[in-house]
Motif scaffolding. Structure first.
Motif, PDB file in Angstrom:
ATOM      1  N   THR A  94       0.800  -1.228   0.000  1.00 38.12           N
ATOM      2  CA  THR A  94       0.000   0.000   0.000  1.00 38.12           C
ATOM      3  C   THR A  94       0.833   1.278   0.000  1.00 38.12           C
ATOM      4  N   SER A  95       2.110   1.182   0.293  1.00 41.00           N
ATOM      5  CA  SER A  95       2.919   2.396   0.479  1.00 41.00           C
ATOM      6  C   SER A  95       3.040   3.262  -0.771  1.00 41.00           C
ATOM      7  N   ASP A  96       3.101   2.676  -1.929  1.00 37.17           N
ATOM      8  CA  ASP A  96       3.280   3.452  -3.155  1.00 37.17           C
ATOM      9  C   ASP A  96       2.014   3.601  -3.976  1.00 37.17           C
ATOM     10  N   LEU A  97       0.889   3.171  -3.449  1.00 35.29           N
ATOM     11  CA  LEU A  97      -0.318   3.126  -4.265  1.00 35.29           C
ATOM     12  C   LEU A  97      -1.045   4.455  -4.412  1.00 35.29           C
ATOM     13  N   SER A  98      -1.120   5.219  -3.340  1.00 33.64           N
ATOM     14  CA  SER A  98      -1.974   6.399  -3.390  1.00 33.64           C
ATOM     15  C   SER A  98      -1.508   7.443  -2.389  1.00 33.64           C
ATOM     16  N   PHE A  99      -1.837   8.661  -2.703  1.00 37.17           N
ATOM     17  CA  PHE A  99      -1.566   9.779  -1.805  1.00 37.17           C
ATOM     18  C   PHE A  99      -2.503   9.729  -0.595  1.00 37.17           C
ATOM     19  N   PHE A 100      -3.695   9.161  -0.794  1.00 39.79           N
ATOM     20  CA  PHE A 100      -4.717   9.122   0.252  1.00 39.79           C
ATOM     21  C   PHE A 100      -4.648   7.816   1.042  1.00 39.79           C
ATOM     22  N   PRO A 101      -5.008   7.874   2.325  1.00 37.14           N
ATOM     23  CA  PRO A 101      -5.064   6.638   3.121  1.00 37.14           C
ATOM     24  C   PRO A 101      -6.086   5.676   2.511  1.00 37.14           C
ATOM     25  N   PRO A 102      -5.808   4.384   2.523  1.00 31.61           N
ATOM     26  CA  PRO A 102      -6.701   3.424   1.864  1.00 31.61           C
ATOM     27  C   PRO A 102      -7.955   3.111   2.673  1.00 31.61           C
ATOM     28  N   LEU A 103      -8.965   2.664   1.948  1.00 33.89           N
ATOM     29  CA  LEU A 103     -10.121   2.012   2.540  1.00 33.89           C
ATOM     30  C   LEU A 103      -9.812   0.531   2.406  1.00 33.89           C
ATOM     31  N   LEU A 104      -9.519  -0.120   3.518  1.00 36.02           N
ATOM     32  CA  LEU A 104      -9.146  -1.533   3.495  1.00 36.02           C
ATOM     33  C   LEU A 104     -10.382  -2.408   3.550  1.00 36.02           C
ATOM     34  N   ILE A 105     -10.412  -3.426   2.705  1.00 39.29           N
ATOM     35  CA  ILE A 105     -11.479  -4.417   2.722  1.00 39.29           C
ATOM     36  C   ILE A 105     -10.823  -5.769   2.933  1.00 39.29           C
ATOM     37  N   SER A 106     -11.156  -6.419   4.033  1.00 40.45           N
ATOM     38  CA  SER A 106     -10.538  -7.706   4.347  1.00 40.45           C
ATOM     39  C   SER A 106     -11.598  -8.803   4.325  1.00 40.45           C
ATOM     40  N   HIS A 107     -11.190  -9.957   3.792  1.00 44.26           N
ATOM     41  CA  HIS A 107     -12.081 -11.110   3.678  1.00 44.26           C
ATOM     42  C   HIS A 107     -11.557 -12.228   4.567  1.00 44.26           C
ATOM     43  N   GLY A 108     -12.290 -12.556   5.597  1.00 44.40           N
ATOM     44  CA  GLY A 108     -11.898 -13.641   6.479  1.00 44.40           C
ATOM     45  C   GLY A 108     -11.209 -13.142   7.738  1.00 44.40           C
ATOM     46  N   GLU A 109     -11.118 -14.032   8.704  1.00 44.41           N
ATOM     47  CA  GLU A 109     -10.617 -13.661  10.031  1.00 44.41           C
ATOM     48  C   GLU A 109      -9.138 -13.297  10.025  1.00 44.41           C
ATOM     49  N   ILE A 110      -8.317 -14.033   9.298  1.00 45.92           N
ATOM     50  CA  ILE A 110      -6.890 -13.712   9.258  1.00 45.92           C
ATOM     51  C   ILE A 110      -6.686 -12.360   8.579  1.00 45.92           C
ATOM     52  N   ALA A 111      -7.353 -12.143   7.452  1.00 44.40           N
ATOM     53  CA  ALA A 111      -7.225 -10.864   6.751  1.00 44.40           C
ATOM     54  C   ALA A 111      -7.700  -9.715   7.634  1.00 44.40           C
ATOM     55  N   SER A 112      -8.736  -9.943   8.425  1.00 42.06           N
ATOM     56  CA  SER A 112      -9.216  -8.899   9.339  1.00 42.06           C
ATOM     57  C   SER A 112      -8.173  -8.575  10.398  1.00 42.06           C
ATOM     58  N   ARG A 113      -7.496  -9.591  10.913  1.00 42.93           N
ATOM     59  CA  ARG A 113      -6.439  -9.354  11.908  1.00 42.93           C
ATOM     60  C   ARG A 113      -5.271  -8.586  11.288  1.00 42.93           C
ATOM     61  N   ILE A 114      -4.914  -8.921  10.043  1.00 43.44           N
ATOM     62  CA  ILE A 114      -3.836  -8.197   9.355  1.00 43.44           C
ATOM     63  C   ILE A 114      -4.249  -6.741   9.136  1.00 43.44           C
ATOM     64  N   SER A 115      -5.489  -6.520   8.714  1.00 37.57           N
ATOM     65  CA  SER A 115      -5.989  -5.152   8.513  1.00 37.57           C
ATOM     66  C   SER A 115      -6.035  -4.368   9.813  1.00 37.57           C
ATOM     67  N   GLN A 116      -6.430  -5.027  10.911  1.00 38.30           N
ATOM     68  CA  GLN A 116      -6.458  -4.358  12.213  1.00 38.30           C
ATOM     69  C   GLN A 116      -5.050  -3.943  12.619  1.00 38.30           C
ATOM     70  N   LYS A 117      -4.072  -4.801  12.368  1.00 37.78           N
ATOM     71  CA  LYS A 117      -2.677  -4.459  12.667  1.00 37.78           C
ATOM     72  C   LYS A 117      -2.249  -3.255  11.824  1.00 37.78           C
ATOM     73  N   PHE A 118      -2.653  -3.239  10.551  1.00 34.51           N
ATOM     74  CA  PHE A 118      -2.303  -2.143   9.654  1.00 34.51           C
ATOM     75  C   PHE A 118      -2.867  -0.821  10.178  1.00 34.51           C
ATOM     76  N   VAL A 119      -4.171  -0.794  10.479  1.00 30.17           N
ATOM     77  CA  VAL A 119      -4.793   0.469  10.898  1.00 30.17           C
ATOM     78  C   VAL A 119      -4.377   0.888  12.297  1.00 30.17           C
ATOM     79  N   SER A 120      -3.795  -0.013  13.069  1.00 36.89           N
ATOM     80  CA  SER A 120      -3.296   0.383  14.387  1.00 36.89           C
ATOM     81  C   SER A 120      -1.975   1.146  14.264  1.00 36.89           C
TER      82      SER A 120
END
Length: 146
Positions: free
Chosen positions: A40-66
């Motif tokens: 995600t670092s080089d993708l956009s100037f704006f912070p992303p809207l993360l969409i995670s599918h499944g429990e593991i992906a949700s945990r990874i996304s939670q770590k990201f937004v923390s």
């Protein structure tokens, strides 16, 4: 889902992360978080809207937004996702611990289960109806003016 967003004019990227081989003294969550951060670092100037599918992906996304800014977080339950589990079939909490964070952005959970306790009162939740996830996301985004 990424293709559907692109067809509607949204800039979107599918950052599919495969679970790596576990290395000694390294949490899988940390490895996946680093991959997502890099993706995600080089993708956009704006912070992303993360969409995670499944429990593991949700945990990874939670770590990201923390640790990183986000425009929003959407967590979708996915019963078909392969998980790293313990002997009793539950998600391995040592490999994928919950990352608590201050919810300073909109959060949607599409699931038939309750939200993590630290998000009580801070999250919008929609009942999971297989096949309606994209429609539910668009409606939620429209209600928020995204």
């Amino acid at each position: 889902m990424q293709k559907q967003f692109s067809q509607l004019g949204y800039f979107s990227v599918d950052a599919s992360i495969s679970l790596p081989e576990k290395k000694e003294k390294e949490l899988l969550l940390s490895t996946c978080y680093q991959e997502l951060s890099k993706a995600t670092s080089d993708l956009s100037f704006f912070p992303p809207l993360l969409i995670s599918h499944g429990e593991i992906a949700s945990r990874i996304s939670q770590k990201f937004v923390s640790n990183k800014p986000a425009s929003g977080l959407i967590m979708i339950e996915d019963s078909t996702t392969t998980t790293t589990t313990t002997n009793d079939g539950k998600l391995n909490e040592q490999e994928f611990p919950i990352s608590e964070f201050e919810p300073r952005f909109p959060i949607l959970m599409i699931s038939n289960h309750s939200a993590p306790k630290f998000l009580d009162g801070w999250i919008d939740q929609v009942e999971l109806k297989q096949g309606n996830e994209f429609k539910d996301i668009l409606q939620w985004m429209d209600e928020l003016g995204m």
